[in-house]
Enzyme design. Structure first.
Site, mmCIF file in Angstrom:
data_model
loop_
_atom_site.group_PDB
_atom_site.id
_atom_site.type_symbol
_atom_site.label_atom_id
_atom_site.label_comp_id
_atom_site.label_asym_id
_atom_site.label_seq_id
_atom_site.Cartn_x
_atom_site.Cartn_y
_atom_site.Cartn_z
ATOM 1 N N MET A 32 0.840 -1.198 0.000
ATOM 2 C CA MET A 32 0.000 0.000 0.000
ATOM 3 C C MET A 32 0.879 1.255 0.000
ATOM 4 S SD MET A 32 -3.393 -0.922 2.146
ATOM 5 C CE MET A 32 -2.732 -0.783 3.779
ATOM 6 N N LEU A 35 6.741 3.235 1.567
ATOM 7 C CA LEU A 35 7.621 2.083 1.748
ATOM 8 C C LEU A 35 8.608 2.274 2.900
ATOM 9 C CD1 LEU A 35 8.343 1.334 -2.028
ATOM 10 C CD2 LEU A 35 6.529 0.404 -0.566
ATOM 11 N N HIS A 36 8.833 1.195 3.622
ATOM 12 C CA HIS A 36 9.778 1.205 4.754
ATOM 13 C C HIS A 36 10.680 -0.028 4.652
ATOM 14 C CE1 HIS A 36 7.139 -1.852 6.365
ATOM 15 N NE2 HIS A 36 6.116 -1.006 6.403
ATOM 16 N N HIS A 39 9.048 -3.424 3.668
ATOM 17 C CA HIS A 39 8.799 -3.553 2.230
ATOM 18 C C HIS A 39 10.120 -3.781 1.478
ATOM 19 C CE1 HIS A 39 5.369 -0.674 3.337
ATOM 20 N NE2 HIS A 39 4.743 -1.745 2.922
ATOM 21 N N GLU A 151 5.626 -11.672 7.135
ATOM 22 C CA GLU A 151 5.053 -12.347 8.305
ATOM 23 C C GLU A 151 4.477 -11.345 9.295
ATOM 24 O OE1 GLU A 151 7.883 -15.037 10.030
ATOM 25 O OE2 GLU A 151 7.717 -16.439 8.347
ATOM 26 N N LYS A 152 4.832 -10.080 9.142
ATOM 27 C CA LYS A 152 4.264 -9.027 9.999
ATOM 28 C C LYS A 152 2.731 -9.132 10.018
ATOM 29 C CE LYS A 152 3.588 -4.744 11.677
ATOM 30 N NZ LYS A 152 2.200 -4.531 11.319
ATOM 31 N N VAL A 179 10.510 -7.369 9.716
ATOM 32 C CA VAL A 179 11.647 -6.466 9.904
ATOM 33 C C VAL A 179 11.281 -5.486 11.011
ATOM 34 C CG1 VAL A 179 13.110 -4.717 8.812
ATOM 35 C CG2 VAL A 179 12.302 -6.688 7.488
ATOM 36 N N ARG A 190 2.072 2.684 9.392
ATOM 37 C CA ARG A 190 1.242 3.366 10.398
ATOM 38 C C ARG A 190 2.052 3.910 11.566
ATOM 39 N NH1 ARG A 190 -2.814 -0.763 8.690
ATOM 40 N NH2 ARG A 190 -4.627 0.391 7.962
HETATM 41 P P1 AMP Z 1 1.362 -3.003 3.407
HETATM 42 O O1 AMP Z 1 1.948 -1.926 2.562
HETATM 43 O O2 AMP Z 1 1.268 -2.643 4.859
HETATM 44 O O3 AMP Z 1 0.069 -3.561 2.845
HETATM 45 O O4 AMP Z 1 2.384 -4.209 3.357
HETATM 46 C C1 AMP Z 1 2.795 -4.757 2.139
HETATM 47 C C2 AMP Z 1 3.582 -6.025 2.412
HETATM 48 O O5 AMP Z 1 4.715 -5.723 3.231
HETATM 49 C C3 AMP Z 1 2.756 -7.081 3.177
HETATM 50 O O6 AMP Z 1 3.081 -8.372 2.670
HETATM 51 C C4 AMP Z 1 3.253 -6.906 4.581
HETATM 52 O O7 AMP Z 1 3.132 -8.075 5.373
HETATM 53 C C5 AMP Z 1 4.708 -6.568 4.355
HETATM 54 N N1 AMP Z 1 5.269 -5.897 5.528
HETATM 55 C C6 AMP Z 1 4.766 -4.798 6.157
HETATM 56 N N2 AMP Z 1 5.516 -4.494 7.229
HETATM 57 C C7 AMP Z 1 6.510 -5.425 7.294
HETATM 58 C C8 AMP Z 1 7.592 -5.666 8.180
HETATM 59 N N3 AMP Z 1 7.830 -4.892 9.227
HETATM 60 N N4 AMP Z 1 8.395 -6.726 7.934
HETATM 61 C C9 AMP Z 1 8.177 -7.535 6.872
HETATM 62 N N5 AMP Z 1 7.165 -7.358 5.997
HETATM 63 C C10 AMP Z 1 6.344 -6.325 6.202
#
Ligand code: AMP
Length: 289
Positions: A32, A35-36, A39, A151-152, A179, A190
């Site tokens: 979404m 990016l951090h 990602h 896995e988050k 991570v 968030r």
């Molecule tokens: P999001 O942008 O939050 O929808 O996340 C996109 C992808 O990144 C999803 O597969 C999440 O599980 C993964 N993700 C988000 N935060 C982390 C994190 N801290 N460590 C590993 N993967 C993450």
């Protein structure tokens, strides 16, 4: 710069040529945006394992309930593009809502009924059908060989794996470990909502996992006792408004009474007005010398 696509038909044309004419493997990282490091780890994994890496950036409205943070969810495509460039991403797909849900969209939904109403689903009843529907649509656009999920969002990962298996979708789902920031807070888009004081209290999540792991190491296997102690610890911090759940399950999300190595602790709570989720895999106690 990676190529930026906003239209389904354009990215399809681009990928068709690479996949069919040139036989390239495609890795896909759905996000979404904003990016951090989490990602980034998914993206790095994809670029290592595939010829071509596609990142999607789309804040999917159907996975947010009306009361949730869809409108204030952080967005910054320019910044995300720069990160994707750094990581040698080949293509970014950033569609509009109209592109993903065009007029006449029939409210078709994908559901994994076995897993959609437990844990997160109890508090976000329509969330996972929104997630699965958009993930399947994105898979249909990109047709990746491998797709990377963190896995988050452990329940999301398990539900996506189940959908892929149940619907015979020809993609390999690659899980990537959570991570964390150096102090243990799981990276999340968030986290920008948190004030410094709230962020400090949010660290109690990671610390409660260490506490639970230590109890397990010391021979406490009763899930209820561990959960109770985690709850007491977390609630001793300011700004923790409410714990939605603390659950201990096997790797397939079945609740456990007695904890074993490989089980998962899953947690969702509110720090001020921010809802955070995290989870922990129970590890073997370190061998004492
Ligand atoms: P999001 O942008 O939050 O929808 O996340 C996109 C992808 O990144 C999803 O597969 C999440 O599980 C993964 N993700 C988000 N935060 C982390 C994190 N801290 N460590 C590993 N993967 C993450």
């Amino acid at each position: 710069m990676p190529l930026l696509f906003k239209r389904v038909k354009d990215i399809r044309n681009y990928l068709q040529e690479l996949k069919c004419a040139k036989g390239k493997s495609i890795g896909f990282v759905p996000t979404m945006g904003y990016l951090h490091e989490g990602h980034k780890e998914l993206i790095r994994r994809s670029t290592l394992q595939n010829d071509i890496t596609v990142v999607s950036i789309y804040v999917n409205p159907t996975q947010f309930a009306p009361s949730e943070d869809y409108n204030k969810y952080p967005r910054d495509l320019e910044r995300d593009m720069a990160i994707c460039e750094e990581l040698n991403v080949d293509a970014v797909f950033a569609p509009s809502d109209k592109e993903m849900y065009p007029e006449g969209f029939g409210n078709t939904e994908v559901r994994v009924k076995d897993l959609e109403s437990i844990l997160e689903g109890e508090f976000r009843p329509t969330h996972f059908r929104g997630v699965l529907t958009i993930v399947l649509k994105l898979f249909n656009v990109v047709q990746p060989d491998r797709a990377y999920f963190g896995e988050k969002d452990y329940q999301q990962l398990k539900i996506v794996e189940k959908m892929v298996k149940d619907l015979l979708i020809p993609v390999q789902i690659i899980p990537v470990e959570t991570v964390r920031e150096p102090d243990g807070l799981a990276c999340s888009s968030r986290n920008v909502y948190l004030s410094p004081e709230e962020r400090e209290s949010a660290l109690s999540i990671y610390r409660s996992f260490l506490l639970a792991q230590e109890m397990f190491n010391q021979g406490e296997y009763k899930a209820d006792v561990i959960k109770q102690e985690m709850k007491r610890f977390i609630l001793s911090h300011p700004h923790i408004k409410k714990i939605d759940y603390i659950a201990i399950t096997d790797p397939f999300l079945n609740p456990k009474e007695f904890v074993e190595v490989g089980d998962r602790i899953l947690i969702a709570l509110w720090v001020g007005n921010t809802r955070l989720i995290d989870n922990w895999k129970i590890k073997k106690p370190e061998t004492q010398l």
